[in-house]
Design an enzyme around this catalytic site. Structure first.
Site, short mmCIF file in Angstrom:
data_model
loop_
_atom_site.label_atom_id
_atom_site.label_comp_id
_atom_site.label_asym_id
_atom_site.label_seq_id
_atom_site.Cartn_x
_atom_site.Cartn_y
_atom_site.Cartn_z
N ALA A 9 21.01 31.31 -118.35
CA ALA A 9 20.55 32.34 -119.29
C ALA A 9 21.12 32.13 -120.68
O ALA A 9 21.36 33.09 -121.41
CB ALA A 9 20.94 33.73 -118.76
N GLY A 11 19.80 30.13 -123.21
CA GLY A 11 18.87 29.72 -124.26
C GLY A 11 18.61 30.80 -125.30
O GLY A 11 18.66 31.99 -125.02
N ARG A 15 10.94 30.53 -129.57
CA ARG A 15 9.53 30.88 -129.67
C ARG A 15 9.26 32.38 -129.51
O ARG A 15 8.16 32.85 -129.75
CB ARG A 15 8.72 30.08 -128.64
CG ARG A 15 8.50 28.62 -129.06
CD ARG A 15 7.80 27.84 -127.96
NE ARG A 15 8.73 27.47 -126.90
CZ ARG A 15 8.36 26.87 -125.77
NH1 ARG A 15 7.08 26.60 -125.55
NH2 ARG A 15 9.26 26.54 -124.86
N GLY A 78 21.10 21.08 -122.59
CA GLY A 78 20.26 20.82 -121.43
C GLY A 78 20.69 21.59 -120.20
O GLY A 78 21.77 22.17 -120.14
N THR A 79 19.80 21.57 -119.20
CA THR A 79 20.04 22.35 -117.98
C THR A 79 21.22 21.81 -117.18
O THR A 79 21.97 22.58 -116.57
CB THR A 79 18.78 22.35 -117.11
OG1 THR A 79 18.34 20.98 -116.92
CG2 THR A 79 17.66 23.14 -117.77
N ARG A 330 12.34 68.93 -122.51
CA ARG A 330 13.46 68.09 -122.92
C ARG A 330 14.61 68.21 -121.91
O ARG A 330 14.56 69.03 -120.98
CB ARG A 330 13.91 68.49 -124.33
CG ARG A 330 12.89 68.12 -125.41
CD ARG A 330 13.20 68.78 -126.74
NE ARG A 330 14.54 68.43 -127.21
CZ ARG A 330 15.17 69.06 -128.20
NH1 ARG A 330 14.58 70.08 -128.81
NH2 ARG A 330 16.37 68.68 -128.57
N LYS A 348 14.14 73.21 -123.94
CA LYS A 348 15.34 72.39 -123.96
C LYS A 348 16.49 73.20 -123.38
O LYS A 348 16.75 74.31 -123.81
CB LYS A 348 15.65 71.94 -125.39
CG LYS A 348 16.77 70.91 -125.52
CD LYS A 348 18.16 71.49 -125.67
CE LYS A 348 18.30 72.28 -126.95
NZ LYS A 348 19.71 72.82 -127.08
N ALA A 420 4.96 92.35 -130.86
CA ALA A 420 4.53 91.13 -131.55
C ALA A 420 5.06 91.10 -132.98
O ALA A 420 5.12 92.12 -133.66
CB ALA A 420 3.01 91.04 -131.56
N ARG A 437 9.98 94.76 -137.34
CA ARG A 437 9.09 94.18 -138.35
C ARG A 437 9.40 94.82 -139.70
O ARG A 437 9.74 96.01 -139.77
CB ARG A 437 7.62 94.46 -138.03
CG ARG A 437 7.17 94.08 -136.64
CD ARG A 437 5.78 94.63 -136.38
NE ARG A 437 5.33 94.38 -135.01
CZ ARG A 437 4.51 95.18 -134.35
NH1 ARG A 437 4.07 96.29 -134.92
NH2 ARG A 437 4.13 94.87 -133.13
#
Length: 452
Positions: A9, A11, A15, A78-79, A330, A348, A420, A437
């Site tokens: 692992a 490398g 690319r 190399g490997t 959440r 949440k 309300a 209110r």
């Protein structure tokens, strides 16, 4: 005989065009090399030696929870050179299984078969027949006996016609491996130390070399760029989808389902398109999941319905509950049996009691709601003063009118009612009606602001 594993692992993965080491790119939500480590753990290896190099700090951070022997390859030569870095950790009296870190779909059964083949040979190779073997090392045989592996760049035109190729995975005795590694040279087109050269060395010593093949070529397909990453991701997701369907889950379109963690399922579950599962998720029986939902580390109990476009994270949804559409639960959200949250409701650290409901346009944070309560549209529990969080308690049977703001810490008693449009800053006792209110005032000849 006991065996150890060497995972290559080190490398860079040029690319991939990424600062992230290639083997840390995710498949199914976890690093591709973690899939290989998980598979190896099931085999019962005595040690897992990880050869690492590029992005060493990132690798150690992401993989630190595994019991690994870390073998540093400073230069990628190399490997064969990579396996040489693990050689000091290898015992003479054990077998050594060598795996590549960029083929995450390798199956436990395929590796078990390779290990079984080694019991009747000095060295066992995992090979694969490919329609287009371009770029792959070719398996050279004399009759049934394998005599060498020739890398594509070093192969003659006739050797390039061979379809049987090297996967980079093999198993051999530790004593033999160390002797062959010490004899490697880099006299080849790449100027690298090839692990594959040990095959020719073994053949010249008269060692028996047998091959095993995977059930499907996709198991050993390596990842070198983003196109291959996407292809392997889809192959992985297809495997997960098929396994779930065999357990009795109905996926309305298996090609549009992503499992990026672990999913524990009951029976008679229906999952619509574009659902993503992350972390550890448990879904009970007779559950319906709508389209475009995201489920993260959550529990959904029997007979619940998660409607389209809902997100659950570290949440628990009780039996016969209904969530969404467009709801967000959440972390710390708990819905008790037969409760409901509707469209554009966010919870949440909140417990919604049995049979209680918040049908639309509501935020419940740091709240405990009793049984049978009704939370009207547009209700907000104001749990944060800019520095500290505070709790809201809403009693059984309470009714909170639309567009109400409950300023925490707040207590709404059993069967209490909030009118309300109220902004509640004081406790509302059981069975009381709270109306908070401002008195309406109409201003004549009001001049609207003008755009400057």
């Amino acid at each position: 005989m006991t065996f150890s594993v060497v995972v290559l692992a080190a490398g860079k993965g040029t690319r991939m065009k990424s600062s992230l080491p290639k083997v840390l790119h995710p498949i199914g939500g976890k690093p591709m090399v973690q899939h290989i480590i998980n598979t190896v753990k099931k085999l019962g290896a005595t040690h897992i030696h990880l050869v690492y190099g590029h992005g060493r700090e990132q690798l150690q951070d992401k993989l630190s929870h595994n019991d690994l022997t870390w073998c540093l390859q400073d230069q990628q030569l190399g490997t064969g050179h990579a396996v040489q870095q693990a050689a000091p950790q290898i015992q003479d009296n054990e077998d050594v299984l060598i795996l590549v870190g960029d083929a995450p779909l390798i199956k436990e059964s395929t590796l078990q078969q390779l290990i079984a083949v080694k019991k009747h040979a000095d060295l066992a190779l995992l090979t694969v027949e490919l329609k287009d073997p371009t770029g792959m090392g070719r398996i050279i045989r004399q009759g049934e006996q394998i005599t060498a592996i020739v890398e594509h760049k070093d192969a003659s035109e006739s050797q390039r016609q061979i379809k049987e190729t090297n996967t980079g995975m093999m198993i051999m005795g530790g004593k033999d491996l160390k002797r062959w590694l010490s004899a490697l040279n880099n006299n080849n087109a790449q100027g690298e130390f090839y692990l594959t050269d040990v095959i020719e060395m073994a053949a010249k010593e008269g060692k028996s070399i047998h091959a095993s093949q995977p059930s499907s070529a996709i198991e050993v397909e390596g990842i070198n760029n983003r196109v291959q990453l996407a292809s392997i991701e889809r192959a992985y997701q297809s495997e997960q989808a098929q396994a779930l369907m065999m357990q009795g889950v109905s996926l309305l379109d298996p090609s549009r389902f992503d499992l990026r963690g672990e999913l524990d399922v009951g029976q008679d579950i229906s999952i619509d398109v574009n659902v993503i599962v992350e972390g550890k998720v448990k879904i009970g029986s007779n559950v319906t999941i709508g389209a475009n939902c995201i489920l993260i580390d959550s529990i959904i109990e029997d007979n619940a319905t998660i409607h389209a476009n809902s997100i659950l994270e570290q949440a628990t949804v009780g039996q016969h509950c209904s969530v969404g559409p467009y709801a967000r639960l959440r972390p710390g959200s708990v819905m008790k049996e037969q409760s409901r949250v509707g469209n554009f409701v966010e919870m949440k650290k909140t417990i919604l009691g049995k049979g209680s409901k918040a049908n639309h346009l509501t935020y419940l944070g740091d709240t405990v709601v009793g049984e049978g309560a009704n939370i009207g549209a547009g209700t907000i529990t104001c749990n944060y003063d800019g520095v500290n969080k505070f709790k809201t308690i809403i009693g059984d049977g309470a009714f909170i009118g639309s567009n109400s703001a409950l300023v925490a810490p707040a207590i709404i008693g059993v069967n209490a009612t909030v009118g309300a449009g109220s902004v509640v800053t004081k406790e509302v006792s059981a069975n009381e009606l709270a109306i908070a209110r401002a008195k309406q005032r109409n201003v004549s000849n009001w001049q609207r602001p003008q755009k400057k």
